[in-house]
Scaffold this motif. Structure first.
Motif, PDB file in Angstrom:
ATOM      1  N   THR A  65       0.828  -1.203   0.000  1.00 43.75           N
ATOM      2  CA  THR A  65       0.000   0.000   0.000  1.00 43.75           C
ATOM      3  C   THR A  65       0.862   1.252   0.000  1.00 43.75           C
ATOM      4  O   THR A  65       0.628   2.182  -0.784  1.00 43.75           O
ATOM      5  CB  THR A  65      -0.907   0.007   1.241  1.00 43.75           C
ATOM      6  N   ILE A  66       1.867   1.284   0.885  1.00 41.21           N
ATOM      7  CA  ILE A  66       2.658   2.501   1.001  1.00 41.21           C
ATOM      8  C   ILE A  66       3.469   2.731  -0.267  1.00 41.21           C
ATOM      9  O   ILE A  66       3.676   3.858  -0.697  1.00 41.21           O
ATOM     10  CB  ILE A  66       3.557   2.433   2.258  1.00 41.21           C
ATOM     11  N   HIS A  67       3.900   1.630  -0.914  1.00 44.42           N
ATOM     12  CA  HIS A  67       4.669   1.831  -2.137  1.00 44.42           C
ATOM     13  C   HIS A  67       3.810   2.316  -3.295  1.00 44.42           C
ATOM     14  O   HIS A  67       4.234   3.165  -4.065  1.00 44.42           O
ATOM     15  CB  HIS A  67       5.368   0.524  -2.539  1.00 44.42           C
ATOM     16  N   LYS A  68       2.621   1.771  -3.443  1.00 47.90           N
ATOM     17  CA  LYS A  68       1.915   1.979  -4.704  1.00 47.90           C
ATOM     18  C   LYS A  68       0.635   2.789  -4.627  1.00 47.90           C
ATOM     19  O   LYS A  68       0.074   3.129  -5.656  1.00 47.90           O
ATOM     20  CB  LYS A  68       1.580   0.603  -5.311  1.00 47.90           C
ATOM     21  N   MET A  69       0.123   3.051  -3.428  1.00 50.00           N
ATOM     22  CA  MET A  69      -1.228   3.628  -3.367  1.00 50.00           C
ATOM     23  C   MET A  69      -1.230   5.093  -2.972  1.00 50.00           C
ATOM     24  O   MET A  69      -2.277   5.638  -2.638  1.00 50.00           O
ATOM     25  CB  MET A  69      -2.088   2.835  -2.376  1.00 50.00           C
ATOM     26  N   ARG A  70      -0.072   5.753  -2.947  1.00 48.33           N
ATOM     27  CA  ARG A  70      -0.043   7.130  -2.476  1.00 48.33           C
ATOM     28  C   ARG A  70      -0.729   8.062  -3.469  1.00 48.33           C
ATOM     29  O   ARG A  70      -0.635   7.879  -4.684  1.00 48.33           O
ATOM     30  CB  ARG A  70       1.407   7.555  -2.246  1.00 48.33           C
ATOM     31  N   ALA A  71      -1.401   9.069  -2.932  1.00 49.19           N
ATOM     32  CA  ALA A  71      -2.130  10.013  -3.775  1.00 49.19           C
ATOM     33  C   ALA A  71      -1.145  10.865  -4.566  1.00 49.19           C
ATOM     34  O   ALA A  71       0.027  10.980  -4.191  1.00 49.19           O
ATOM     35  CB  ALA A  71      -3.002  10.904  -2.900  1.00 49.19           C
ATOM     36  N   PRO A  72      -1.611  11.457  -5.662  1.00 46.12           N
ATOM     37  CA  PRO A  72      -0.714  12.341  -6.419  1.00 46.12           C
ATOM     38  C   PRO A  72      -0.165  13.444  -5.515  1.00 46.12           C
ATOM     39  O   PRO A  72      -0.906  14.051  -4.741  1.00 46.12           O
ATOM     40  CB  PRO A  72      -1.631  12.929  -7.489  1.00 46.12           C
ATOM     41  N   GLY A  73       1.115  13.681  -5.586  1.00 47.51           N
ATOM     42  CA  GLY A  73       1.733  14.715  -4.768  1.00 47.51           C
ATOM     43  C   GLY A  73       2.224  14.207  -3.424  1.00 47.51           C
ATOM     44  O   GLY A  73       2.964  14.900  -2.731  1.00 47.51           O
ATOM     45  N   MET A  74       1.814  12.989  -3.033  1.00 46.01           N
ATOM     46  CA  MET A  74       2.261  12.458  -1.746  1.00 46.01           C
ATOM     47  C   MET A  74       3.596  11.752  -1.954  1.00 46.01           C
ATOM     48  O   MET A  74       3.669  10.546  -2.131  1.00 46.01           O
ATOM     49  CB  MET A  74       1.203  11.494  -1.186  1.00 46.01           C
ATOM     50  N   THR A  75       4.674  12.537  -1.964  1.00 41.90           N
ATOM     51  CA  THR A  75       6.000  11.967  -2.182  1.00 41.90           C
ATOM     52  C   THR A  75       6.493  11.364  -0.871  1.00 41.90           C
ATOM     53  O   THR A  75       5.896  11.551   0.184  1.00 41.90           O
ATOM     54  CB  THR A  75       6.983  13.046  -2.634  1.00 41.90           C
ATOM     55  N   TRP A  76       7.605  10.653  -0.946  1.00 40.88           N
ATOM     56  CA  TRP A  76       8.138  10.018   0.279  1.00 40.88           C
ATOM     57  C   TRP A  76       8.427  11.059   1.347  1.00 40.88           C
ATOM     58  O   TRP A  76       8.204  10.828   2.522  1.00 40.88           O
ATOM     59  CB  TRP A  76       9.412   9.225  -0.036  1.00 40.88           C
ATOM     60  N   TRP A  77       8.951  12.223   0.934  1.00 36.99           N
ATOM     61  CA  TRP A  77       9.312  13.228   1.937  1.00 36.99           C
ATOM     62  C   TRP A  77       8.114  14.063   2.373  1.00 36.99           C
ATOM     63  O   TRP A  77       8.262  14.986   3.151  1.00 36.99           O
ATOM     64  CB  TRP A  77      10.442  14.134   1.442  1.00 36.99           C
ATOM     65  N   ARG A  78       6.936  13.759   1.849  1.00 35.93           N
ATOM     66  CA  ARG A  78       5.737  14.410   2.372  1.00 35.93           C
ATOM     67  C   ARG A  78       4.907  13.432   3.194  1.00 35.93           C
ATOM     68  O   ARG A  78       3.835  13.779   3.679  1.00 35.93           O
ATOM     69  CB  ARG A  78       4.876  14.929   1.224  1.00 35.93           C
TER      70      ARG A  78
END
Lengths: 551, 223, 152
Positions: free
Chosen positions: A180-193
């Motif tokens: 989930t954390i690798h592939k399901m992040r919303a647009p703009g939700m980068t690792w450093w955000r």
């Protein structure tokens, strides 16, 4: 991110009221609620066993139980609390509920696997309860061979299978979180955000998938030895029981971090919100989670300093154990500095979080005593060790669990609890806890061995034990109270606004309380940094000052 | 509904509600499966680690004990597993091209290989060893004076533990492949793309990899 | 979502060509024959070599070949070659982390460096003594501990 919230829409709690709609749900939020109910039940079971242990120790002569019953009581306490509460509580309840919302997803990657993990957890828990009631388990939660494989009677086999099954429940959760954390992040939700909450859970999931199978197969080998005489750890066959300990602690030391990393996840969120400030050194806190996950795997030998492990290996493990204190310390310092120049708001989650920092620091620092080989020989298997890991486990994980429960309760159920009672209760938890475990440091240092049901050889220890039992009673009261006022708030509590703490993050700003079935209307787009608090502006508003002039 | 063997009739390329599009869904599944395979690696890692520790401790005895195994039978089984691995890869290849008949044929061949592996293992290894009393436990019989009986029992514990766990994985594979073949054959609506085949394929390749390391360790190296 | 948006070309649709699979199978079969063949000729080929060295060579060859075979299976059959970096990382993670367990050899390797009363390295025994073995070399076997005889 958008903040419009349709109030007339059904929330996830209203999407079906039948039992089947709960037991067959694939909604991560409902599964989190199922987990919340079940971990609370197992916490109650473990606490009853703990009270039996504490009551027995009020007398130096051990008048309440036989030594075998006592062994079964502390094994039940340890095993239930670790396998069915601490390892599961925060990831499976709050991780399940919040990770998809925090990264802007509609659900976890594998909803059916998520539900399956709850069934595995319940199956393991039920088996363990049956084992406890149909003869009991007296080998301690560590199941050391050859005690567990040759000498111990009772329902060890069933208990081991229960731990094995519940291990798979953990693995499924870990796999789910990672995908989930690798592939399901919303647009703009980068690792450093990513919120630090998600970072910590990612690190914990890594430990779960790397460590849990190791202990699962090790416990299974003990089952094989008991059932089929396949004796890989049997000294009779020339096998090495210490190999069991190596394998066991290869998982079970990192497991400590499976328990505490999600706790740290909660504390990062709570500290930022109630200090109205950015988390100090965001990247350091994020990376220290991964540092803990990696370093946690090379320190296991400090559990085995006196178990015929090589002295030279012991020295290496001692050094690495000191090393693993560094990332934990980074976190503690950064949380403390988050409050600096913040606008600290002592709400009940914050009181729990401050308690966490204090108790975790004590637990961590006493850990350094235990990591030094020389001191460790003196206090091995005494109440000093017991006090140390309770400071980390209870002072860390349990307080974080309570902080999370209070912080996200309005989000989960859409109601507000009576804050005044909650605050006083938080204080009582802190006092009760310290009264329970501070005397144990002293009595342990003086030589009280753990897992003894009497101490007639040193009746002067009684005063410490009585203090400890009194503290445990206070702790018990302060842990039952939330059950009452939180349940009360479910029915009579005032309705919560979407963001009662004025906190930042997708779960507060873009999501109703309680959330709708798919969490968001459409896909949220993330702009700007995480923890975008402005302490100075809030403090000015609080004091009726005009906004700061900008150039 | 008529079931054709040449065409896949179920709804194709369905995206589940939690995903945005097919590409995201597919890669998420692959990552999830690999995360699960990491746990499998650590799972067998314990068995290999125990083996390494004891072989290192009792090297001469273990070298002698390895003569108990016939490299020919192990070699045949190695080749069978390689073939089955190949045919699974081929099944994924055909499923991606939506060729139902070929997919089913490849999966069937894989299952045949897996079954052959277990039968050979049973007939030529487990049952003869059992008949000689070479199994850990009170009934263990041992007449080789050069090797202590307890070390032999330890070795047999490792052998049965490791190959038994591997065999269990093969058995699970057979069951899962059978279910998958049935679902593909009857056009079950849950099979919307090649991913179920690919996921099971990944699992099966992993079972093969375990054997790739197990075979030289138990059958070859001590010679 | 963000992840795949940044991946303009997605690899998950890659279909491994038939002949690549056949070639991989052939490579695996050849490697299998090589490792079996080496095991048969090794005792002859390594006749003059000290046993410890011969053992090391055998181990390295057998495990090296197994490693190459495993990489071939992972890369081609499992299609990791055509996947993203995340998948590649996870494919390697388990195998790398397994090596962490070898830390315990620091224990097994040095356990007998310390002198323990009644137990000396001179006995040349790798394991701890059985309970019924004599404490010191030259002492009579212990009679007070009974362990069922394994030698039938």
């Amino acid at each position: 991110m958008t903040t419009q919230v349709a109030t007339e829409e059904k929330n996830y709690l209203q999407e079906g009221h039948t039992l089947a709609s709960w037991l067959l749900t694939k909604d991560h939020k409902r599964i989190a609620v199922l987990y919340l109910i079940s971990v609370s039940f197992f916490f109650l079971v473990g606490s009853i066993a703990a009270m039996m242990v504490r009551l027995e120790l009020t007398s130096p002569r051990g008048v309440l139980m036989s030594n075998e019953t006592y062994n079964k009581a502390f094994t039940a306490h340890g095993a239930v609390m670790i396998f069915f509460f601490l390892l599961v509580a925060i990831p499976a309840v709050f991780g399940n509920f919040l990770i998809p919302i925090m990264i802007g997803a509609r659900d976890l990657a594998f909803p059916r696997l998520n539900l399956l993990s709850w069934y595995f957890y319940m199956a393991g828990g039920t088996m363990f309860l049956i084992a406890m009631m149909s003869g009991g388990v007296d080998a301690g939660w560590t199941f050391y061979t050859p005690l567990s494989s040759i000498y111990s009677n009772g329902q060890i086999t069933l208990a081991l299978v229960a731990a094995f099954v519940s291990g798979f429940s953990s693995i499924f959760t870990g796999v789910n979180f990672i995908a989930t954390i690798h592939k399901m992040r919303a647009p703009g939700m980068t690792w450093w955000r990513l919120p630090l909450y998600v970072w910590s859970h990612y690190a914990a999931s890594l430990i779960i998938i790397l460590g849990t199978p190791v202990v699962a197969i090790t416990l299974l080998l003990v089952v094989f030895e008991r059932v089929a005489k396949i004796g890989i750890f049997s000294p009779e066959l020339g096998g090495d029981p210490v190999l069991f300990q190596h394998m066991f602690w290869f998982y079970s030391h990192p497991a400590v971090y499976i328990m505490v990393l999600p706790g740290m996840a909660v504390i990062s969120e709570v500290m930022a919100c109630f200090s109205r400030n950015k988390v100090f050194g965001y990247k350091f806190v994020a990376l220290s989670s991964l540092g803990i996950a990696a370093l946690g795997f090379i320190v296991w030998g400090h559990h085995m300093f006196v178990s015929s492990q090589s002295m030279y290996q012991g020295i290496v493990f001692s050094f690495t154990s000191f090393l693993v204190a560094v990332p934990s310390a980074i976190k503690v310092f950064n949380w403390s500095l988050t409050m600096y120049k913040g606008s600290v708001w002592l709400a009940s989650p914050m009181i729990y979080a401050l308690g966490f920092i204090g108790l975790f620091t004590v637990g961590g620092l006493t850990g350094l005593y235990l990591a030094s080989t020389g001191t460790d020989v003196h206090v091995t298997a005494t109440y000093f060790v017991v006090a140390h890991f309770h400071y980390v486990m209870v002072g860390g994980t349990l307080l974080a669990f309570l902080a999370a429960l209070h912080f996200w309760w309005p989000k989960m159920f859409g109601v507000l609890y009576p804050e005044a009672i909650a605050k006083w209760n938080a204080l009582l938890v802190f006092i009760g806890f310290n009264l329970t475990f501070l005397p144990q440091f002293v009595v342990g240092y003086l030589g009280m061995p753990r897992r003894y049901h009497y101490y007639y050889f040193a009746p002067e220890f009684q005063v410490y034990h009585v203090m400890s039992t009194l503290g445990a009673s206070a702790l018990a009261i302060s842990l039952i109270t939330p059950a009452f006022y939180l349940t009360y708030s479910l029915f009579k509590g005032p309705k919560a606004p979407p963001n009662p703490w004025a906190a930042k993050g997708l779960e507060w700003e873009a999501c109703a309380s309680p959330p709708i079935k798919h969490n968001f209307h459409g896909v949220p787009v993330v702009v700007g940094d995480v923890y975008d608090y402005d302490a100075e502006a809030e403090e000015r508003a609080l004091r009726g000052l005009p906004p700061k002039e900008t150039h | 509904m008529a079931i054709s063997l040449n065409k896949m009739n179920q709804p194709q390329d369905v995206v589940y509600e939690q995903f945005e599009d097919l590409a995201q869904q597919q890669e998420t599944y692959v990552i999830g499966m690999w995360a699960f395979l990491v746990t499998e690696v650590m799972f067998f890692g314990v068995m290999f680690m125990s083996y390494v520790v004891y072989r290192w401790k009792y090297q001469p005895y273990f070298y002698a004990l390895h003569q108990e195994l016939d490299w020919r039978i192990g070699g045949i089984n190695t080749f069978i597993l390689l073939l089955s691995s190949f045919s699974v890869a081929l099944a994924v290849h055909f499923h991606q091209k939506k060729k139902k008949m070929q997919t089913l044929a490849c999966l069937g061949f894989t299952n045949l290989c897996a079954l052959a592996f277990l039968v050979i293992k049973m007939l030529f290894e487990y049952i003869p060893k059992w008949n000689h009393g070479h199994y850990p436990g009170p009934g263990f019989t041992w007449d080789n004076p050069n090797i202590p009986g307890n070390i032999a029992q330890l070795w047999y514990s490792l052998y049965f533990g490791t190959t038994g766990l591997h065999g269990l994985h093969v058995l699970i594979g057979i069951i899962l492949f059978s279910v998958l073949m049935f679902m593909i054959a009857v056009d079950h609506p849950a099979i919307t793309d090649y991913l179920p085949t690919e996921m099971l394929g990944l699992y099966w390749h992993f079972v093969d990899i375990v054997w790739i390391f197990l075979y030289p360790l138990y059958y070859l190296m001590p010679k | 979502m963000s992840e795949h948006a940044s991946h303009a070309h997605d690899h998950s649709h890659h279909i491994t060509p038939f002949f690549t699979l056949v070639k991989t199978l052939m490579l695996l079969a050849v490697l299998m024959v090589v490792t079996i063949a080496w095991a048969q000729i090794a005792p002859e080929a390594l006749k003059g070599v000290p046993p410890a060295m011969a053992s090391l060579i055998n181990n390295l060859i057998a495990m090296g070949i197994a490693f190459v075979k495993a990489v071939a299976v992972i890369m081609i059959f499992m299609g990791v070659k055509y996947q993203s970096h995340v998948v590649k990382t996870y494919a390697a993670l388990g195998f790398v982390w397994f090596l962490m367990m070898f830390i315990m050899f620091a224990d097994y390797g040095t356990r007998h460096w310390e002198s323990v009363r009644g137990w000396t390295p001179e006995t040349k025994q790798m394991a701890l003594p059985r309970a019924d073995e004599p404490f010191e070399p030259g002492m009579p076997p212990r009679k007070d501990i009974h362990i069922p005889d394994q030698h039938h």
